[in-house]
Design an enzyme around this catalytic site. Structure first.
Site, PDB file in Angstrom:
ATOM      1  N   HIS A 109      14.820  74.378  36.826  1.00 44.15           N
ATOM      2  CA  HIS A 109      13.767  75.084  37.726  1.00 44.15           C
ATOM      3  C   HIS A 109      13.218  76.427  38.365  1.00 44.15           C
ATOM      4  O   HIS A 109      14.054  76.723  38.152  1.00 44.15           O
ATOM      5  CB  HIS A 109      13.740  73.925  39.548  1.00 44.15           C
ATOM      6  CG  HIS A 109      14.315  72.430  38.618  1.00 44.15           C
ATOM      7  ND1 HIS A 109      15.351  72.191  38.874  1.00 44.15           N
ATOM      8  CD2 HIS A 109      13.273  71.929  38.905  1.00 44.15           C
ATOM      9  CE1 HIS A 109      15.612  70.878  38.766  1.00 44.15           C
ATOM     10  NE2 HIS A 109      14.241  70.446  38.807  1.00 44.15           N
ATOM     11  N   ASP A 161      20.773  72.071  35.461  1.00 49.56           N
ATOM     12  CA  ASP A 161      20.440  71.183  34.991  1.00 49.56           C
ATOM     13  C   ASP A 161      19.613  71.339  33.368  1.00 49.56           C
ATOM     14  O   ASP A 161      18.301  70.661  33.060  1.00 49.56           O
ATOM     15  CB  ASP A 161      19.712  70.750  36.690  1.00 49.56           C
ATOM     16  CG  ASP A 161      18.993  72.017  37.167  1.00 49.56           C
ATOM     17  OD1 ASP A 161      19.058  73.049  36.285  1.00 49.56           O
ATOM     18  OD2 ASP A 161      18.402  71.994  37.609  1.00 49.56           O
ATOM     19  N   TYR A 173      12.612  59.536  46.495  1.00 47.11           N
ATOM     20  CA  TYR A 173      12.560  59.847  44.887  1.00 47.11           C
ATOM     21  C   TYR A 173      12.065  59.278  44.331  1.00 47.11           C
ATOM     22  O   TYR A 173      12.754  57.684  44.602  1.00 47.11           O
ATOM     23  CB  TYR A 173      13.998  59.758  44.538  1.00 47.11           C
ATOM     24  CG  TYR A 173      14.149  60.056  42.889  1.00 47.11           C
ATOM     25  CD1 TYR A 173      13.508  61.613  42.462  1.00 47.11           C
ATOM     26  CD2 TYR A 173      14.382  58.911  42.095  1.00 47.11           C
ATOM     27  CE1 TYR A 173      13.513  61.014  40.812  1.00 47.11           C
ATOM     28  CE2 TYR A 173      14.231  59.755  40.640  1.00 47.11           C
ATOM     29  CZ  TYR A 173      14.010  60.533  39.975  1.00 47.11           C
ATOM     30  OH  TYR A 173      13.510  60.026  39.056  1.00 47.11           O
ATOM     31  N   HIS A 230      15.444  77.599  45.509  1.00 47.38           N
ATOM     32  CA  HIS A 230      14.013  77.150  46.065  1.00 47.38           C
ATOM     33  C   HIS A 230      14.433  77.913  47.296  1.00 47.38           C
ATOM     34  O   HIS A 230      12.957  77.836  48.018  1.00 47.38           O
ATOM     35  CB  HIS A 230      14.105  75.966  46.438  1.00 47.38           C
ATOM     36  CG  HIS A 230      14.337  75.551  44.449  1.00 47.38           C
ATOM     37  ND1 HIS A 230      13.183  75.183  44.044  1.00 47.38           N
ATOM     38  CD2 HIS A 230      15.132  74.162  43.940  1.00 47.38           C
ATOM     39  CE1 HIS A 230      13.837  74.947  42.939  1.00 47.38           C
ATOM     40  NE2 HIS A 230      14.456  74.224  42.449  1.00 47.38           N
ATOM     41  N   GLU A 279       9.188  66.777  64.588  1.00 46.96           N
ATOM     42  CA  GLU A 279       7.723  66.481  63.341  1.00 46.96           C
ATOM     43  C   GLU A 279       6.937  67.488  62.511  1.00 46.96           C
ATOM     44  O   GLU A 279       7.082  67.568  61.401  1.00 46.96           O
ATOM     45  CB  GLU A 279       7.701  64.903  63.027  1.00 46.96           C
ATOM     46  CG  GLU A 279       8.379  63.763  63.628  1.00 46.96           C
ATOM     47  CD  GLU A 279       7.158  62.519  64.044  1.00 46.96           C
ATOM     48  OE1 GLU A 279       6.464  62.504  64.625  1.00 46.96           O
ATOM     49  OE2 GLU A 279       7.821  61.379  62.606  1.00 46.96           O
ATOM     50  N   ASP A 303      18.672  78.275  35.869  1.00 44.96           N
ATOM     51  CA  ASP A 303      18.086  76.450  36.961  1.00 44.96           C
ATOM     52  C   ASP A 303      17.237  76.185  35.794  1.00 44.96           C
ATOM     53  O   ASP A 303      16.254  76.455  35.428  1.00 44.96           O
ATOM     54  CB  ASP A 303      18.288  76.998  37.860  1.00 44.96           C
ATOM     55  CG  ASP A 303      18.207  75.137  38.362  1.00 44.96           C
ATOM     56  OD1 ASP A 303      19.346  74.858  39.232  1.00 44.96           O
ATOM     57  OD2 ASP A 303      17.253  74.704  38.115  1.00 44.96           O
ATOM     58  N   TYR A 322      23.328  68.195  37.478  1.00 47.97           N
ATOM     59  CA  TYR A 322      23.451  66.365  37.959  1.00 47.97           C
ATOM     60  C   TYR A 322      23.286  65.621  37.098  1.00 47.97           C
ATOM     61  O   TYR A 322      23.680  64.230  37.551  1.00 47.97           O
ATOM     62  CB  TYR A 322      21.218  66.317  38.874  1.00 47.97           C
ATOM     63  CG  TYR A 322      20.342  67.634  39.297  1.00 47.97           C
ATOM     64  CD1 TYR A 322      21.265  67.436  40.464  1.00 47.97           C
ATOM     65  CD2 TYR A 322      19.810  68.228  39.175  1.00 47.97           C
ATOM     66  CE1 TYR A 322      20.849  68.629  42.060  1.00 47.97           C
ATOM     67  CE2 TYR A 322      19.613  69.308  39.488  1.00 47.97           C
ATOM     68  CZ  TYR A 322      20.276  69.431  40.759  1.00 47.97           C
ATOM     69  OH  TYR A 322      19.664  70.453  41.985  1.00 47.97           O
ATOM     70  N   GLU A 366      12.137  66.071  50.039  1.00 47.77           N
ATOM     71  CA  GLU A 366      12.674  65.182  48.479  1.00 47.77           C
ATOM     72  C   GLU A 366      13.834  65.782  49.617  1.00 47.77           C
ATOM     73  O   GLU A 366      14.942  64.075  49.500  1.00 47.77           O
ATOM     74  CB  GLU A 366      13.287  64.718  47.597  1.00 47.77           C
ATOM     75  CG  GLU A 366      13.781  66.410  46.888  1.00 47.77           C
ATOM     76  CD  GLU A 366      13.222  67.625  46.959  1.00 47.77           C
ATOM     77  OE1 GLU A 366      12.546  68.668  48.048  1.00 47.77           O
ATOM     78  OE2 GLU A 366      13.269  67.979  46.040  1.00 47.77           O
TER      79      GLU A 366
HETATM   80  C1  SP5 Z   1      18.913  73.140  42.690  1.00 51.49           C
HETATM   81  C2  SP5 Z   1      17.445  72.434  42.111  1.00 51.49           C
HETATM   82  O1  SP5 Z   1      18.153  72.161  41.103  1.00 51.49           O
HETATM   83  N1  SP5 Z   1      16.329  71.327  42.722  1.00 51.49           N
HETATM   84  C3  SP5 Z   1      15.771  70.638  41.770  1.00 51.49           C
HETATM   85  C4  SP5 Z   1      14.962  70.545  43.447  1.00 51.49           C
HETATM   86  C5  SP5 Z   1      13.927  69.093  42.441  1.00 51.49           C
HETATM   87  N2  SP5 Z   1      13.838  67.774  43.614  1.00 51.49           N
HETATM   88  C6  SP5 Z   1      13.071  67.300  42.974  1.00 51.49           C
HETATM   89  C7  SP5 Z   1      13.140  66.465  41.642  1.00 51.49           C
HETATM   90  C8  SP5 Z   1      11.795  65.407  41.484  1.00 51.49           C
HETATM   91  C9  SP5 Z   1      12.120  65.502  40.153  1.00 51.49           C
HETATM   92  N3  SP5 Z   1      11.266  64.089  39.165  1.00 51.49           N
HETATM   93  C10 SP5 Z   1      11.718  64.039  38.047  1.00 51.49           C
HETATM   94  C11 SP5 Z   1      10.866  62.748  37.407  1.00 51.49           C
HETATM   95  C12 SP5 Z   1      11.341  62.460  36.497  1.00 51.49           C
HETATM   96  N4  SP5 Z   1      11.485  61.622  35.749  1.00 51.49           N
HETATM   97 ZN    ZN Z   2      17.600  72.722  39.595  1.00 55.08          ZN
END
Ligand code: SP5
Ligand code: ZN
Length: 341
Positions: free
Chosen positions: A197, A284, A19, A159, A106, A195, A323, A117
């Site tokens: 995302h 979220d 991150y 995802h 790999e 969600d 989160y 991530e």
């Molecule tokens: C299940 C679910 O909610 N998965 C989310 C996965 C997100 N992972 C990448 C996060 C990158 C976030 N960048 C945000 C920048 C905020 N300043």
């Molecule tokens: Zn999410």
């Protein structure tokens, strides 16, 4: 409402997430599920039961066998290669490169990852398998006549695509549950993904099919993860054309705007007349979520739970993201209590 839950979620306890160019403690961590189950018990939502074990077949009904085989061995293969940290890809089959699946771990990580991530750690497969069983057990409760159930899945799933993991997801729990409804006699299932995302994995799995309606309300992929799917013009392919709808929304979207998108989605679900509804329940969208940019307040979750209940459909809630851990239990359970009225 019954909650399906297992402590085996805690087998997914990665130490690292990439991150901002640093390895940090993952946002998707075991305490998320503990806060939710504690809130379920605190408000007396209903019984909390252990999942049954339906085996691998219902998982393989929506995922590629080679992908699942990879998930099973990824951690041990990574360790056998002599690496010290958790497993994460460093290379991908990018534009105009070969589609061969490499031998070396790999290469295989890059082949099956849609994001890096999400590190693979000891116990990840076991927890992902258990999470899918939690979803399947919730589906069974509905098939047995319950009007609603809460599958407290962790790790999340939306995802995870046919043959890709990432975004903290490995097995697509909502998709596994939807397929299980169909395989037990349902004609049509709707999946509503609230969600923050986009549910790229669920969209991928059902993209060319008309027996699952998929609708997602999410941060515009121009600005939000997963960045490469979730645009409004993605409406399905082939037989699935017209059975996929995306509502991408901009930074700082508040509940009034979000609820207007939900209202359109609910109208589409009503027209589809599914036998069951699955809600991919990520909270979220909350105003203080650390990685998201919507502005829902805790009471808004109750309100939209009631909006969903007005469909009057047998409804399986499948936990996805969220989160702001201190508030995740309140927000998730608010949706369920709003649904129950
Ligand atoms: C299940 C679910 O909610 N998965 C989310 C996965 C997100 N992972 C990448 C996060 C990158 C976030 N960048 C945000 C920048 C905020 N300043
Ligand atoms: Zn999410």
């Amino acid at each position: 409402m019954e909650t399906i839950f297992t402590e085996r979620h805690a087998l997914r306890n990665a130490k690292t997430e990439l991150y901002g160019g640093q390895l940090v403690e993952p946002f998707e961590r075991p305490s998320r599920a503990e806060y939710i189950i504690n809130r379920v018990r605190e408000v007396g939502l209903g019984p909390v039961t252990e999942p049954e074990d339906f085996g691998l077949d219902p998982i393989l009904a929506v995922h590629d066998q080679t992908f699942i085989d990879f998930l099973k061995v990824a951690w041990t293969d990574w360790q056998a290669a002599g690496f010290q940290g958790e497993a994460m890809p460093t290379v991908w089959p990018a534009r105009r490169m070969s589609a061969h699946i490499p031998n070396h771990i790999e290469g295989r990580l890059g082949y099956y990852a849609l994001a890096c991530e999400t590190s693979i750690s000891e116990g990840t497969w076991e927890a992902a398998y258990a999470s899918a069983q939690v979803a399947l057990t919730g589906a069974k409760r509905i098939l047995d006549g319950a009007n609603a159930a809460f599958s407290l899945c962790r790790p999340p799933g939306h995802h995870a695509a046919i043959d890709m993991y990432g975004g903290y997801c490995f097995v697509n729990n909502a998709a596994v549950a939807a397929q299980s409804f169909l395989d037990h006699g349902s004609s049509r299932v709707a999946i509503l993904d609230v969600d923050f995302h986009h549910g790229n994995g669920t969209q991928d799995i059902f993209d060319a099919r008309d027996d699952v309606l998929f609708i997602s309300i999410h941060g515009d992929p121009m600005d939000a993860f997963p960045h490469f799917l979730g645009h409004a013009d993605e409406t399905g392919h082939g037989a699935g054309e017209g059975y996929n709808f995306n509502y991408p929304l901009p930074p700082n979207t508040d509940f009034t705007t979000w609820r207007a998108a939900l209202s359109k989605a609910l109208h589409q679900i009503r027209s589809y007349a599914p036998d069951q509804l699955i809600v991919s329940l990520g909270v979220d969208t909350f105003e203080t979520d650390p990685i998201s940019f919507f502005k829902l307040k805790s009471e808004d979750f109750t309100t939209y739970g009631a909006d969903i209940a007005a469909l009057n459909l047998p409804t399986l809630f499948v936990m996805e993201g969220g989160y702001d851990i201190a508030e995740i239990g309140v927000n998730a359970v608010n949706v369920l209590q709003g649904f129950e009225g």
